[in-house]
Scaffold this motif. Structure first.
Motif, PDB file in Angstrom:
ATOM      1  N   ASP A 157      49.164  54.948  54.341  1.00  0.00           N
ATOM      2  CA  ASP A 157      48.633  54.263  53.160  1.00  0.00           C
ATOM      3  C   ASP A 157      47.373  53.476  53.504  1.00  0.00           C
ATOM      4  O   ASP A 157      46.401  53.488  52.750  1.00  0.00           O
ATOM      5  N   LEU A 158      47.401  52.792  54.616  1.00  0.00           N
ATOM      6  CA  LEU A 158      46.246  52.000  55.033  1.00  0.00           C
ATOM      7  C   LEU A 158      45.051  52.900  55.331  1.00  0.00           C
ATOM      8  O   LEU A 158      43.921  52.594  54.942  1.00  0.00           O
ATOM      9  N   LEU A 159      45.296  54.015  55.988  1.00  0.00           N
ATOM     10  CA  LEU A 159      44.218  54.968  56.277  1.00  0.00           C
ATOM     11  C   LEU A 159      43.611  55.545  55.000  1.00  0.00           C
ATOM     12  O   LEU A 159      42.415  55.826  54.942  1.00  0.00           O
ATOM     13  N   LEU A 160      44.426  55.693  53.979  1.00  0.00           N
ATOM     14  CA  LEU A 160      43.986  56.330  52.734  1.00  0.00           C
ATOM     15  C   LEU A 160      42.926  55.530  51.985  1.00  0.00           C
ATOM     16  O   LEU A 160      42.175  56.084  51.195  1.00  0.00           O
ATOM     17  N   VAL A 161      42.821  54.239  52.254  1.00  0.00           N
ATOM     18  CA  VAL A 161      41.844  53.410  51.540  1.00  0.00           C
ATOM     19  C   VAL A 161      40.577  53.151  52.365  1.00  0.00           C
ATOM     20  O   VAL A 161      39.784  52.286  52.023  1.00  0.00           O
ATOM     21  N   GLY A 162      40.358  53.931  53.399  1.00  0.00           N
ATOM     22  CA  GLY A 162      39.184  53.754  54.240  1.00  0.00           C
ATOM     23  C   GLY A 162      38.076  54.740  53.939  1.00  0.00           C
ATOM     24  O   GLY A 162      38.014  55.344  52.862  1.00  0.00           O
ATOM     25  N   ASP A 163      37.217  54.924  54.918  1.00  0.00           N
ATOM     26  CA  ASP A 163      36.098  55.864  54.797  1.00  0.00           C
ATOM     27  C   ASP A 163      36.608  57.302  54.937  1.00  0.00           C
ATOM     28  O   ASP A 163      37.810  57.537  55.087  1.00  0.00           O
ATOM     29  N   ALA A 164      35.688  58.263  54.887  1.00  0.00           N
ATOM     30  CA  ALA A 164      36.080  59.678  54.908  1.00  0.00           C
ATOM     31  C   ALA A 164      36.881  60.037  56.161  1.00  0.00           C
ATOM     32  O   ALA A 164      37.873  60.769  56.078  1.00  0.00           O
ATOM     33  N   ASP A 165      36.479  59.531  57.322  1.00  0.00           N
ATOM     34  CA  ASP A 165      37.236  59.829  58.545  1.00  0.00           C
ATOM     35  C   ASP A 165      38.654  59.271  58.467  1.00  0.00           C
ATOM     36  O   ASP A 165      39.617  59.918  58.881  1.00  0.00           O
ATOM     37  N   LEU A 219      46.054  63.086  46.813  1.00  0.00           N
ATOM     38  CA  LEU A 219      45.078  62.009  46.638  1.00  0.00           C
ATOM     39  C   LEU A 219      44.031  62.028  47.755  1.00  0.00           C
ATOM     40  O   LEU A 219      42.830  61.872  47.501  1.00  0.00           O
ATOM     41  N   ALA A 220      44.473  62.251  48.973  1.00  0.00           N
ATOM     42  CA  ALA A 220      43.532  62.334  50.092  1.00  0.00           C
ATOM     43  C   ALA A 220      42.585  63.515  49.900  1.00  0.00           C
ATOM     44  O   ALA A 220      41.367  63.397  50.109  1.00  0.00           O
ATOM     45  N   GLN A 221      43.132  64.648  49.506  1.00  0.00           N
ATOM     46  CA  GLN A 221      42.283  65.818  49.255  1.00  0.00           C
ATOM     47  C   GLN A 221      41.271  65.516  48.148  1.00  0.00           C
ATOM     48  O   GLN A 221      40.096  65.860  48.266  1.00  0.00           O
ATOM     49  N   PHE A 222      41.716  64.869  47.097  1.00  0.00           N
ATOM     50  CA  PHE A 222      40.822  64.497  46.000  1.00  0.00           C
ATOM     51  C   PHE A 222      39.699  63.595  46.506  1.00  0.00           C
ATOM     52  O   PHE A 222      38.529  63.810  46.198  1.00  0.00           O
ATOM     53  N   LYS A 223      40.051  62.589  47.295  1.00  0.00           N
ATOM     54  CA  LYS A 223      39.046  61.661  47.827  1.00  0.00           C
ATOM     55  C   LYS A 223      38.051  62.359  48.746  1.00  0.00           C
ATOM     56  O   LYS A 223      36.924  61.917  48.880  1.00  0.00           O
TER      57      LYS A 223
END
Length: 180
Positions: A97-105, A137-141
């Motif tokens: 979850d924390l990784l999901l709100v960061g930059d592209a990497d 959601l990650a794929q969308f981002k």
């Protein structure tokens, strides 16, 4: 608080975690700030706790760091927790979850993390629904709208679908975003 045993103090911190999860989003950082202060007060006494209690304290502290916007510290704490506890789903999901709100990497790392969680989770469990949604959601981002839509549509349409679950509206809303 000063007279409380480390175990009682940890119970207080766990109670605050429950309060945070039920509170409106706008007040969560304030409550988490109190929780972080309390966790930092208990931190020097962590050697007096059992291994499980120490793990719980470390996790609560990492979550409080994230909730108060101390992202770098939270990332470091969660990365260590996730590495040391590969079989504890709640820790792996918290890190993802924390990784999901960061930059592209960071989002790419989250995608991989959620896929690992998904592969180890019982189908149609609450964590499975969250993992499927988070993969999409990650794929969308990451700009992979078609892949995200496919995951969402598959989960929505494959019997028994999501009717009657708390996830149906979330999946459908993200699917609409993917199809714009």
């Amino acid at each position: 608080i000063g007279q409380a045993s480390p175990e009682q103090f940890l119970d207080l911190l766990s109670g605050l975690a429950s309060v945070i999860s039920r509170s409106p989003k706008k007040v969560r950082p304030q409550i988490a700030g109190i929780q972080l202060e309390a966790a930092d007060m208990l931190w020097p006494q962590r050697t007096k706790l059992t291994k499980d209690a120490t793990l719980s304290l470390t996790r609560i502290r990492a979550e409080a760091l994230a909730a108060t916007g101390k992202r770098a510290e939270a990332m470091s704490a969660f990365a260590a927790l996730a590495k040391e506890n590969p079989d504890i789903a709640a820790i792996q999901a918290g890190y993802a979850d924390l990784l999901l709100v960061g930059d592209a990497d960071s989002v790419k790392q989250s995608l991989n993390q959620w896929r690992r969680i998904l592969s180890r989770t019982k189908p149609r469990s609450e964590l499975w629904f969250k993992a499927k949604y988070s993969v999409a959601l990650a794929q969308f981002k990451l700009g992979e709208e078609k892949d995200a839509a496919a995951v969402l549509r598959y989960t929505l349409e494959l019997p028994p679908g999501l009717a009657g679950t708390d996830w149906q509206d979330k999946y459908e809303a993200l699917l609409r975003e993917c199809e714009r």
